[in-house]
Design an enzyme around this catalytic site. Structure first.
Site, mmCIF file in Angstrom:
data_model
loop_
_atom_site.group_PDB
_atom_site.id
_atom_site.type_symbol
_atom_site.label_atom_id
_atom_site.label_comp_id
_atom_site.label_asym_id
_atom_site.label_seq_id
_atom_site.Cartn_x
_atom_site.Cartn_y
_atom_site.Cartn_z
ATOM 1 N N LEU A 34 -2.784 10.525 -0.788
ATOM 2 C CA LEU A 34 -3.440 10.426 -2.094
ATOM 3 C C LEU A 34 -4.899 10.001 -1.937
ATOM 4 C CD1 LEU A 34 -2.433 10.750 -5.015
ATOM 5 C CD2 LEU A 34 -2.039 8.285 -5.072
ATOM 6 N N ALA A 35 -5.146 9.021 -1.058
ATOM 7 C CA ALA A 35 -6.501 8.485 -0.878
ATOM 8 C C ALA A 35 -7.437 9.499 -0.215
ATOM 9 C CB ALA A 35 -6.465 7.203 -0.059
ATOM 10 N N TYR A 56 -18.345 9.114 3.010
ATOM 11 C CA TYR A 56 -17.485 7.927 3.124
ATOM 12 C C TYR A 56 -18.247 6.680 2.646
ATOM 13 C CZ TYR A 56 -13.461 5.272 4.825
ATOM 14 O OH TYR A 56 -12.339 4.463 4.907
ATOM 15 N N GLY A 90 0.777 -1.249 0.000
ATOM 16 C CA GLY A 90 0.000 0.000 0.000
ATOM 17 C C GLY A 90 0.798 1.283 0.000
ATOM 18 N N LYS A 138 -14.988 -0.910 5.545
ATOM 19 C CA LYS A 138 -14.139 -0.885 6.750
ATOM 20 C C LYS A 138 -14.771 -1.683 7.892
ATOM 21 C CE LYS A 138 -10.582 1.663 5.362
ATOM 22 N NZ LYS A 138 -9.352 0.964 4.942
ATOM 23 N N LYS A 195 -3.575 13.605 5.261
ATOM 24 C CA LYS A 195 -3.506 14.070 3.864
ATOM 25 C C LYS A 195 -2.635 13.162 3.009
ATOM 26 C CE LYS A 195 -4.971 18.775 4.536
ATOM 27 N NZ LYS A 195 -4.646 20.017 5.258
ATOM 28 N N GLN A 216 1.111 -0.958 -6.920
ATOM 29 C CA GLN A 216 0.009 -1.240 -7.844
ATOM 30 C C GLN A 216 0.315 -0.640 -9.210
ATOM 31 O OE1 GLN A 216 -3.523 0.893 -6.979
ATOM 32 N NE2 GLN A 216 -4.840 -0.373 -8.272
ATOM 33 N N ILE A 218 0.412 6.315 4.337
ATOM 34 C CA ILE A 218 0.528 5.843 5.717
ATOM 35 C C ILE A 218 1.471 4.637 5.761
ATOM 36 C CG2 ILE A 218 -0.737 4.830 7.651
ATOM 37 C CD1 ILE A 218 -3.184 6.515 6.770
HETATM 38 P P1 NAD Z 1 -2.581 5.960 -0.218
HETATM 39 O O1 NAD Z 1 -3.315 6.399 -1.442
HETATM 40 O O2 NAD Z 1 -1.214 6.431 -0.035
HETATM 41 O O3 NAD Z 1 -2.619 4.361 -0.111
HETATM 42 C C1 NAD Z 1 -3.664 3.579 -0.635
HETATM 43 C C2 NAD Z 1 -3.015 2.428 -1.362
HETATM 44 O O4 NAD Z 1 -3.987 1.504 -1.837
HETATM 45 C C3 NAD Z 1 -2.202 2.886 -2.588
HETATM 46 O O5 NAD Z 1 -0.863 2.482 -2.444
HETATM 47 C C4 NAD Z 1 -2.868 2.175 -3.744
HETATM 48 O O6 NAD Z 1 -1.962 1.780 -4.760
HETATM 49 C C5 NAD Z 1 -3.447 0.970 -3.024
HETATM 50 N N1 NAD Z 1 -4.473 0.267 -3.797
HETATM 51 C C6 NAD Z 1 -5.712 0.703 -4.153
HETATM 52 N N2 NAD Z 1 -6.323 -0.222 -4.924
HETATM 53 C C7 NAD Z 1 -5.448 -1.270 -5.036
HETATM 54 C C8 NAD Z 1 -5.468 -2.511 -5.717
HETATM 55 N N3 NAD Z 1 -6.539 -2.908 -6.437
HETATM 56 N N4 NAD Z 1 -4.403 -3.331 -5.615
HETATM 57 C C9 NAD Z 1 -3.314 -2.958 -4.911
HETATM 58 N N5 NAD Z 1 -3.221 -1.795 -4.248
HETATM 59 C C10 NAD Z 1 -4.275 -0.956 -4.320
HETATM 60 O O7 NAD Z 1 -3.520 6.412 1.001
HETATM 61 P P2 NAD Z 1 -3.474 6.085 2.565
HETATM 62 O O8 NAD Z 1 -4.325 7.117 3.188
HETATM 63 O O9 NAD Z 1 -2.091 5.900 3.025
HETATM 64 O O10 NAD Z 1 -4.271 4.703 2.653
HETATM 65 C C11 NAD Z 1 -3.749 3.536 3.264
HETATM 66 C C12 NAD Z 1 -4.808 2.889 4.142
HETATM 67 O O11 NAD Z 1 -5.070 3.749 5.243
HETATM 68 C C13 NAD Z 1 -6.150 2.634 3.460
HETATM 69 O O12 NAD Z 1 -6.659 1.386 3.891
HETATM 70 C C14 NAD Z 1 -7.015 3.750 4.001
HETATM 71 O O13 NAD Z 1 -8.380 3.410 3.997
HETATM 72 C C15 NAD Z 1 -6.467 3.839 5.401
HETATM 73 N N6 NAD Z 1 -6.800 5.069 6.139
HETATM 74 C C16 NAD Z 1 -6.511 6.286 5.588
HETATM 75 C C17 NAD Z 1 -6.830 7.454 6.298
HETATM 76 C C18 NAD Z 1 -6.550 8.822 5.717
HETATM 77 O O14 NAD Z 1 -7.200 9.780 6.130
HETATM 78 N N7 NAD Z 1 -5.622 8.980 4.803
HETATM 79 C C19 NAD Z 1 -7.427 7.357 7.579
HETATM 80 C C20 NAD Z 1 -7.683 6.078 8.093
HETATM 81 C C21 NAD Z 1 -7.366 4.942 7.371
HETATM 82 O O1 0WE Z 2 -10.092 5.306 3.566
HETATM 83 C C1 0WE Z 2 -9.981 6.444 3.200
HETATM 84 C C2 0WE Z 2 -9.981 6.795 1.726
HETATM 85 C C3 0WE Z 2 -10.138 5.598 0.852
HETATM 86 C C4 0WE Z 2 -10.465 5.907 -0.590
HETATM 87 C C5 0WE Z 2 -10.196 7.111 -1.215
HETATM 88 C C6 0WE Z 2 -10.519 7.306 -2.541
HETATM 89 C C7 0WE Z 2 -10.305 8.615 -3.268
HETATM 90 C C8 0WE Z 2 -10.173 8.442 -4.768
HETATM 91 C C9 0WE Z 2 -11.070 4.912 -1.312
HETATM 92 N N1 0WE Z 2 -11.390 5.073 -2.608
HETATM 93 C C10 0WE Z 2 -11.123 6.238 -3.241
HETATM 94 N N2 0WE Z 2 -11.456 6.362 -4.550
HETATM 95 C C11 0WE Z 2 -11.085 7.411 -5.322
HETATM 96 O O2 0WE Z 2 -11.474 7.503 -6.506
HETATM 97 N N3 0WE Z 2 -9.900 7.435 4.149
HETATM 98 C C12 0WE Z 2 -10.078 7.088 5.520
HETATM 99 C C13 0WE Z 2 -9.716 8.870 3.800
HETATM 100 C C14 0WE Z 2 -11.064 9.477 3.639
HETATM 101 O O3 0WE Z 2 -11.727 9.391 2.461
HETATM 102 C C15 0WE Z 2 -12.972 9.988 2.644
HETATM 103 C C16 0WE Z 2 -13.061 10.471 3.962
HETATM 104 C C17 0WE Z 2 -11.835 10.143 4.598
HETATM 105 C C18 0WE Z 2 -11.474 10.431 6.009
HETATM 106 C C19 0WE Z 2 -14.024 10.131 1.754
HETATM 107 C C20 0WE Z 2 -15.183 10.801 2.175
HETATM 108 C C21 0WE Z 2 -15.279 11.289 3.476
HETATM 109 C C22 0WE Z 2 -14.218 11.137 4.375
#
Ligand code: NAD
Ligand code: 0WE
Length: 274
Positions: A201-202, A162, A19, A169, A199, A46, A26
């Site tokens: 990409l996701a 969300y 990831g 989740k 903050k 990915q 993260i």
């Molecule tokens: P990120 O975009 O850096 O990481 C998300 C990863 O998921 C990317 O590396 C992407 O390549 C990978 N991914 C998505 N679809 C995939 C697929 N089909 N096959 C392989 N990899 C795939 O964002 P992040 O915020 O670091 O997210 C990591 C985890 O943390 C996620 O599970 C997210 O839900 C969770 N999370 C994020 C937040 C937040 O606010 N950023 C808060 C709580 C939990």
């Molecule tokens: O888990 C996440 C984000 C996961 C995520 C983000 C994206 C953005 C781009 C999953 N799928 C996609 N698809 C896309 O096309 N978080 C915990 C971060 C997050 O995302 C939100 C949040 C929070 C917090 C979306 C709506 C509301 C709150």
């Protein structure tokens, strides 16, 4: 170089980080923390586009072990864990930090927007992928190993937009408990970290992003947004022997946002007026 002080908690341990997309991921904060404590790391990425970002990061923590793995592809999952076994034999830990839902699913009304395909794909990528990785990973994991996944409060409570990710989740957290029960007798611990908004990409490009970060800061106990270093520290605890006897847990790292019943008036007003 590293912002994470050196230590020995992960000396002699090897594991897979799934990831990392870029330096804001993260999973990357977790990787740096584990490497600083002596862990040897392998990374999945990915697709070719992300390899260009992930390879230099991996190299900066002494790893040349990168594997292309889309978690929806059985052949790539098979090849990933085969490559780990071929090179290392056994692993000690697994980090799962993967989530995805179609953009059209993360906007507006959950009941109106959630399609069958959108639901299937979000649950497949964001929840089933952990079950699959845990099955394959546990087959080559030493007894006493550990796994961590990343989750968000949207599983327990309604967070606007969300939507289906909250349902995914919830499935991920329940899966964490079932996997923990299955692997418990081997001393393998399985936990989830529920991080506050960070903050990455996701989290970029989500409609109400500005409001969300301001609100989370104002309404949390610590009156601040979540620092990925805190998430990395929690992962180190859960993946090292510091975490002995802790399994099936969902550990919140969110500045106390999740436990507040009613936020303080002054910072909330200020955040809404900004
Ligand atoms: P990120 O975009 O850096 O990481 C998300 C990863 O998921 C990317 O590396 C992407 O390549 C990978 N991914 C998505 N679809 C995939 C697929 N089909 N096959 C392989 N990899 C795939 O964002 P992040 O915020 O670091 O997210 C990591 C985890 O943390 C996620 O599970 C997210 O839900 C969770 N999370 C994020 C937040 C937040 O606010 N950023 C808060 C709580 C939990
Ligand atoms: O888990 C996440 C984000 C996961 C995520 C983000 C994206 C953005 C781009 C999953 N799928 C996609 N698809 C896309 O096309 N978080 C915990 C971060 C997050 O995302 C939100 C949040 C929070 C917090 C979306 C709506 C509301 C709150």
């Amino acid at each position: 170089m590293s912002e994470f002080p050196a230590g020995t908690l992960m000396d002699g341990k090897r594991g897979l980080i799934m990831g990392v997309a870029n330096k804001n991921s993260i999973a990357w904060a977790i990787a740096q923390q584990l490497a600083a404590q002596g862990a040897e790391l392998a990374f999945t990425f990915q697709g070719d586009k992300l390899e260009r970002r992930v390879r230099p990061l991996a190299e900066s923590v002494g790893s040349d072990f990168l594997l292309d793995c889309d978690v929806t592809d059985d052949d790539q999952m098979e090849a990933t864990f085969k490559a780990l076994e071929d090179r290392w034999g056994r692993i000690d830990f697994l980090v799962h930090a993967i989530a995805f839902a179609g953009k059209d699913q993360l906007d507006g009304s959950f009941v109106d927007q959630t399609t069958r395909d959108g639901f299937k794909s979000a649950l497949d990528i964001s929840a089933y992928s952990f079950v699959d990785a845990a099955r394959r990973g546990s087959a080559i994991m030493n007894d006493g190993g550990a796994m961590v996944t990343l989750t968000y409060l949207g599983s327990e409570r309604v967070v606007p937009n969300y939507n289906v990710m909250g349902v995914a989740k919830a499935a991920l957290e329940a899966s964490t408990r079932y996997i923990a029960a299955d692997l418990g007798p081997r001393g393998i611990r399985v936990n989830a970290i529920s991080a506050g908004p960070i903050k990455t990409l996701a989290a970029a490009g989500i409609g109400s992003g500005r409001h969300m970060f301001r609100f989370n800061k104002a309404a949390s106990a610590m009156q601040d947004n979540t620092d990925p270093k805190g998430v990395a520290g929690a992962a180190l605890y859960l993946l090292s022997d510091l975490g002995l006897s802790c399994t099936g847990e969902v550990h919140h790292v969110d500045g106390g946002f999740h436990m507040i019943g009613m936020p303080q008036e002054a910072p909330l007003r200020a955040s809404l007026e900004e």
